[in-house]
Structures are given as structure tokens and as C-alpha cells.
Design an enzyme around this catalytic site. Structure first.
Site, mmCIF file in Angstrom:
data_model
loop_
_atom_site.group_PDB
_atom_site.id
_atom_site.type_symbol
_atom_site.label_atom_id
_atom_site.label_comp_id
_atom_site.label_asym_id
_atom_site.label_seq_id
_atom_site.Cartn_x
_atom_site.Cartn_y
_atom_site.Cartn_z
ATOM 1 N N GLY A 1 -11.711 8.590 14.563
ATOM 2 C CA GLY A 1 -10.876 7.766 15.445
ATOM 3 C C GLY A 1 -11.604 6.504 15.869
ATOM 4 O O GLY A 1 -11.063 5.392 15.807
ATOM 5 N N ARG A 2 -12.862 6.659 16.268
ATOM 6 C CA ARG A 2 -13.643 5.497 16.711
ATOM 7 C C ARG A 2 -13.909 4.542 15.559
ATOM 8 O O ARG A 2 -13.912 3.323 15.731
ATOM 9 C CB ARG A 2 -14.968 5.970 17.345
ATOM 10 C CG ARG A 2 -14.780 6.409 18.792
ATOM 11 C CD ARG A 2 -15.975 7.182 19.278
ATOM 12 N NE ARG A 2 -15.971 8.540 18.731
ATOM 13 C CZ ARG A 2 -17.025 9.345 18.739
ATOM 14 N NH1 ARG A 2 -18.168 8.925 19.230
ATOM 15 N NH2 ARG A 2 -16.912 10.560 18.263
ATOM 16 N N ARG B 1 -4.075 17.245 20.647
ATOM 17 C CA ARG B 1 -3.928 15.807 20.399
ATOM 18 C C ARG B 1 -2.448 15.416 20.334
ATOM 19 O O ARG B 1 -1.583 16.275 20.153
ATOM 20 C CB ARG B 1 -4.623 15.441 19.089
ATOM 21 C CG ARG B 1 -6.111 15.649 19.208
ATOM 22 C CD ARG B 1 -6.839 15.138 18.000
ATOM 23 N NE ARG B 1 -8.265 15.294 18.212
ATOM 24 C CZ ARG B 1 -9.209 14.631 17.583
ATOM 25 N NH1 ARG B 1 -8.873 13.760 16.659
ATOM 26 N NH2 ARG B 1 -10.470 14.838 17.855
ATOM 27 N N ASP C 1 -17.316 14.163 12.851
ATOM 28 C CA ASP C 1 -16.704 13.545 14.032
ATOM 29 C C ASP C 1 -16.838 12.024 13.981
ATOM 30 O O ASP C 1 -17.820 11.500 13.439
ATOM 31 C CB ASP C 1 -17.377 14.102 15.302
ATOM 32 C CG ASP C 1 -16.551 13.818 16.542
ATOM 33 O OD1 ASP C 1 -15.321 13.594 16.417
ATOM 34 O OD2 ASP C 1 -17.127 13.808 17.645
ATOM 35 N N HIS D 1 -8.725 8.990 9.601
ATOM 36 C CA HIS D 1 -8.793 10.280 8.907
ATOM 37 C C HIS D 1 -8.805 10.149 7.373
ATOM 38 O O HIS D 1 -9.590 10.841 6.723
ATOM 39 C CB HIS D 1 -7.679 11.215 9.402
ATOM 40 C CG HIS D 1 -7.786 11.490 10.879
ATOM 41 N ND1 HIS D 1 -8.961 11.888 11.473
ATOM 42 C CD2 HIS D 1 -6.874 11.405 11.892
ATOM 43 C CE1 HIS D 1 -8.770 12.034 12.784
ATOM 44 N NE2 HIS D 1 -7.511 11.742 13.060
ATOM 45 N N TRP E 1 -5.121 20.888 18.384
ATOM 46 C CA TRP E 1 -3.660 20.864 18.591
ATOM 47 C C TRP E 1 -3.302 20.117 19.870
ATOM 48 O O TRP E 1 -2.158 19.726 20.069
ATOM 49 C CB TRP E 1 -3.098 22.289 18.691
ATOM 50 C CG TRP E 1 -3.289 23.126 17.469
ATOM 51 C CD1 TRP E 1 -4.188 24.143 17.322
ATOM 52 C CD2 TRP E 1 -2.566 23.049 16.221
ATOM 53 N NE1 TRP E 1 -4.080 24.696 16.067
ATOM 54 C CE2 TRP E 1 -3.083 24.044 15.367
ATOM 55 C CE3 TRP E 1 -1.537 22.227 15.750
ATOM 56 C CZ2 TRP E 1 -2.612 24.251 14.071
ATOM 57 C CZ3 TRP E 1 -1.070 22.436 14.455
ATOM 58 C CH2 TRP E 1 -1.601 23.434 13.638
ATOM 59 N N LEU F 1 -20.929 25.194 -5.953
ATOM 60 C CA LEU F 1 -20.907 25.095 -4.488
ATOM 61 C C LEU F 1 -19.747 25.890 -3.872
ATOM 62 O O LEU F 1 -18.606 25.777 -4.316
ATOM 63 C CB LEU F 1 -20.742 23.610 -4.106
ATOM 64 C CG LEU F 1 -20.558 23.287 -2.629
ATOM 65 C CD1 LEU F 1 -21.874 23.446 -1.862
ATOM 66 C CD2 LEU F 1 -20.033 21.854 -2.443
ATOM 67 N N SER G 1 -9.489 24.647 16.751
ATOM 68 C CA SER G 1 -8.372 25.326 17.426
ATOM 69 C C SER G 1 -7.931 24.531 18.658
ATOM 70 O O SER G 1 -6.838 24.733 19.164
ATOM 71 C CB SER G 1 -8.767 26.759 17.803
ATOM 72 O OG SER G 1 -10.074 26.820 18.312
ATOM 73 N N GLU G 2 -8.771 23.597 19.106
ATOM 74 C CA GLU G 2 -8.412 22.764 20.272
ATOM 75 C C GLU G 2 -7.764 21.433 19.854
ATOM 76 O O GLU G 2 -7.224 20.713 20.695
ATOM 77 C CB GLU G 2 -9.655 22.473 21.122
ATOM 78 C CG GLU G 2 -10.178 23.673 21.902
ATOM 79 C CD GLU G 2 -10.847 24.725 21.028
ATOM 80 O OE1 GLU G 2 -11.532 24.343 20.053
ATOM 81 O OE2 GLU G 2 -10.650 25.925 21.285
ATOM 82 N N ARG H 1 -6.127 4.942 15.697
ATOM 83 C CA ARG H 1 -7.206 5.911 15.470
ATOM 84 C C ARG H 1 -6.946 6.854 14.301
ATOM 85 O O ARG H 1 -7.859 7.247 13.589
ATOM 86 C CB ARG H 1 -7.579 6.692 16.729
ATOM 87 C CG ARG H 1 -6.458 7.242 17.589
ATOM 88 C CD ARG H 1 -6.987 8.249 18.617
ATOM 89 N NE ARG H 1 -7.466 9.432 17.918
ATOM 90 C CZ ARG H 1 -8.720 9.812 17.894
ATOM 91 N NH1 ARG H 1 -9.627 9.164 18.556
ATOM 92 N NH2 ARG H 1 -9.067 10.878 17.203
HETATM 93 C C1 IPE Z 1 -14.798 18.566 16.701
HETATM 94 O O1 IPE Z 1 -14.512 17.246 17.017
HETATM 95 C C2 IPE Z 1 -13.812 19.097 15.725
HETATM 96 C C3 IPE Z 1 -13.801 18.506 14.398
HETATM 97 C C4 IPE Z 1 -14.603 17.577 13.954
HETATM 98 C C5 IPE Z 1 -12.825 19.033 13.516
HETATM 99 P P1 IPE Z 1 -13.693 16.848 18.316
HETATM 100 O O2 IPE Z 1 -13.588 15.377 18.317
HETATM 101 O O3 IPE Z 1 -12.433 17.626 18.395
HETATM 102 O O4 IPE Z 1 -14.674 17.351 19.482
HETATM 103 P P2 IPE Z 1 -14.727 16.988 21.044
HETATM 104 O O5 IPE Z 1 -13.330 17.158 21.567
HETATM 105 O O6 IPE Z 1 -15.201 15.580 21.157
HETATM 106 O O7 IPE Z 1 -15.701 17.959 21.617
HETATM 107 C C1 IPE Z 2 -12.979 13.982 13.765
HETATM 108 O O1 IPE Z 2 -12.842 12.679 14.201
HETATM 109 C C2 IPE Z 2 -11.765 14.474 13.020
HETATM 110 C C3 IPE Z 2 -10.968 15.511 13.709
HETATM 111 C C4 IPE Z 2 -11.289 16.074 14.837
HETATM 112 C C5 IPE Z 2 -9.743 15.928 13.043
HETATM 113 P P1 IPE Z 2 -12.124 12.329 15.567
HETATM 114 O O2 IPE Z 2 -10.662 12.135 15.314
HETATM 115 O O3 IPE Z 2 -12.462 13.338 16.607
HETATM 116 O O4 IPE Z 2 -12.784 10.935 15.930
HETATM 117 P P2 IPE Z 2 -13.266 10.440 17.361
HETATM 118 O O5 IPE Z 2 -14.286 11.436 17.848
HETATM 119 O O6 IPE Z 2 -12.070 10.394 18.240
HETATM 120 O O7 IPE Z 2 -13.865 9.098 17.091
HETATM 121 MG MG MG Z 3 -13.975 13.470 17.964
#
Ligand code: IPE
Ligand code: IPE
Ligand code: MG
Length: 253
Positions: free
Chosen positions: A24-25, A72, A21, A38, A70, A132, A67-68, A34
Site C-alpha cells: 500500500g505504501r 480492510r 508488507d 498489490h 478482512w 521448492l 485472518s485480520e 494503495r
Molecule cells: C501482515 O501485514 C499480513 C500480510 C503481509 C499478509 P499487515 O499489513 O496486515 O500487518 P499489520 O496490520 O501492519 O500488523
Molecule cells: C501487504 O502490504 C499485503 C497485504 C497485507 C495483503 P500492505 O497492503 O499491508 O501494505 P502497507 O503495509 O499498507 O503499506
Molecule cells: Mg501492511
């Protein structure tokens, strides 16, 4: 010291699970949109996979798309899907060379035909590798996993193959996305949030949790080492008392 997972002080994790995670930040901190985070996240994946290969960690499970996710903006989802296709195509040779066996877990039926094909090809190309096991969780949710397992058991009961009384924890676990693979010993979440976000709900019942504020694209070998060091100092009790566990350690050594 015994190798029995239900006892003693932890050593190297046999199965490491990571919520990657903070992409984006990471990008926003650099004044970028953001979704530019990736591709930097893919570079971190490459580093961490290689670090696990070097450490001879048997299983690595990475949460790539929930699964959540989507929910975005469509533009970001499309970019992630394109990146997934490109990365699979680009990285599979390197994975193969490193004897990595790739498996994608999650509901892949929601992906484009092209991505489904790319996944199947990459899995097939690395299927006989003995190093692995890399499990990439894509369109994965812990609730989805438990639900599909329950459905599969219900179908077996309906067809008369199984009786309701035969359903126990082991029977359900066998229907989950990865049966036969040890449950995660260590769970790492980068990006500072302290939640599981519907990752491996069933499998993490006794997993050691580790949270770091590092954003995923900044995660490296040193950060992995810090997590493993922290893990190896923990006493895993699985419901027993600390004295019982220490007694077993003394007996076994
Ligand atoms: C969790 O991160 C999913 C992945 C890293 C693939 P999210 O960024 O989607 O989680 P929330 O929404 O902050 O809980
Ligand atoms: C995790 O990074 C990658 C995915 C969930 C695909 P994020 O995109 O959630 O990054 P933040 O949490 O918004 O910084
Ligand atoms: Mg995130």
C-alpha cells in the site's frame, strides 16, 4: 560442520518465511491508490520464488493475506481476491516448469467457491513436483492454526483415540497447518514494521528474525542475499551456551 539443526552456525535457511508488507505504501509513494501496490507485490513474489529456486532453498512460506486482513475496505479485499485468482491461473505453469510444489495454508473455507477451486487445481497440478515447496498463507493466522490444532486433539480425546496425557508438543505440532516441514530458519518482514502480526506463532519459536525497511514490491534478489548473509553470520543456540555451540562446531568440522 554438522547439518543438525539444533547445533552450530547457520548456513542456508532450509525454510524461509516472509511477511510481504508495504504494498500500500509503495503505491501511495507513487501517487497511486494503495491497492495498486498489490499487483507490484505479485511481481516481487515471482522474483523471490525464482531466487529461492536458484538457491535451492527447500521451503518458502509467504504471508499473502492474514485472518485480520478482512478488516480492510471491501474494495481492497475484493481486489486482492481477484488478484489471487488471476495470479494462480497465470503463474501455475511457470511454477510447474520450475518444479515448484504449491500449497496454500490457512482457512480456505472463507474464500469464494471459485477461488477454492483455483487453489485445489493449482495444488493438484504441482503436487508431484520435487523442487521448492511454496506455502502461501492465505486467510492464515497463527492463533487460528493453534486453535484448530487444539480442536483436532480435543476431538481425538473425545473419541477415545488419544488420552489427554498423550498430548505433548509433538502431538500438537503434528496438527498444525504444515507438519513434517522444518520450522522456519529465517523470517523476513519487509515494510519496516517490527512485529509478527499473527503469522507463524508456534513455528517461529527459534526462528531468526530479520526486518528490512524495503517495501515488498522493491524486494529483490539482492535484498534476499543481504538477509541470507545476515542469517548465516548468526549463532543459533537453542538454549545452550555459546561455548557449547562452538564446541560442537569444532568437533563436527
Ligand atoms: C501482515 O501485514 C499480513 C500480510 C503481509 C499478509 P499487515 O499489513 O496486515 O500487518 P499489520 O496490520 O501492519 O500488523
Ligand atoms: C501487504 O502490504 C499485503 C497485504 C497485507 C495483503 P500492505 O497492503 O499491508 O501494505 P502497507 O503495509 O499498507 O503499506
Ligand atoms: Mg501492511
Amino acid at each position: 560442520m554438522t547439518k543438525d539443526s539444533d547445533t552450530v552456525v547457520a548456513e542456508l535457511p532450509r525454510h524461509l518465511a516472509i511477511i510481504m508488507d508495504g504494498n500500500g505504501r509503495w503505491a501511495k509513494k507513487r501517487g497511486l491508490p494503495r491497492y495498486a501496490g498489490h499487483p507490484a507485490g505479485v511481481d516481487a513474489v515471482r522474483r523471490v520464488v525464482e531466487a529461492c529456486v536458484v538457491r535451492q532453498i527447500p521451503v518458502l512460506t509467504l504471508f499473502a493475506f492474514s485472518s485480520e486482513n478482512w478488516r480492510r475496505p471491501a474494495k481492497e479485499v475484493n481486489l486482492i481476491m481477484d488478484l489471487f485468482i488471476r495470479s494462480l491461473r497465470k503463474e501455475v505453469k511457470r511454477l510447474d516448469r520450475n518444479q515448484v510444489k504449491l500449497k496454500v495454508i490457512g482457512d480456505r473455507s472463507a474464500f469464494s467457491k471459485k477461488l477454492q477451486q483455483q487453489i485445489a487445481d493449482a495444488e493438484q497440478q504441482t503436487a508431484s513436483n520435487q523442487g521448492l515447496l511454496l506455502q502461501v498463507a492465505a486467510n492464515y493466522g497463527g492463533r487460528w492454526d493453534i486453535t484448530q490444532a487444539a480442536r483436532s486433539l480435543a476431538q481425538s480425546v473425545a473419541s477415545g483415540e488419544l488420552s489427554a496425557e498423550q498430548i505433548d508438543e509433538q502431538a500438537l505440532a503434528q496438527q498444525l497447518s504444515f507438519s513434517g516441514v522444518p520450522e522456519p530458519d529465517l523470517f523476513i518482514r519487509t515494510g519496516g514494521e517490527k512485529r509478527i502480526s499473527n503469522f507463524l506463532l508456534w513455528q517461529c519459536a527459534y526462528t531468526e528474525l530479520y526486518f528490512t525497511d524495503l517495501l515488498w514490491p522493491d524486494f529483490d534478489d539482492q535484498a534476499l542475499e543481504a538477509a541470507i548473509q545476515d542469517f548465516s553470520g548468526r549463532q543459533r543456540r537453542f538454549g545452550r551456551t555459546g561455548e557449547q555451540v562452538q564446541g560442537q562446531t569444532a568437533e563436527a568440522s
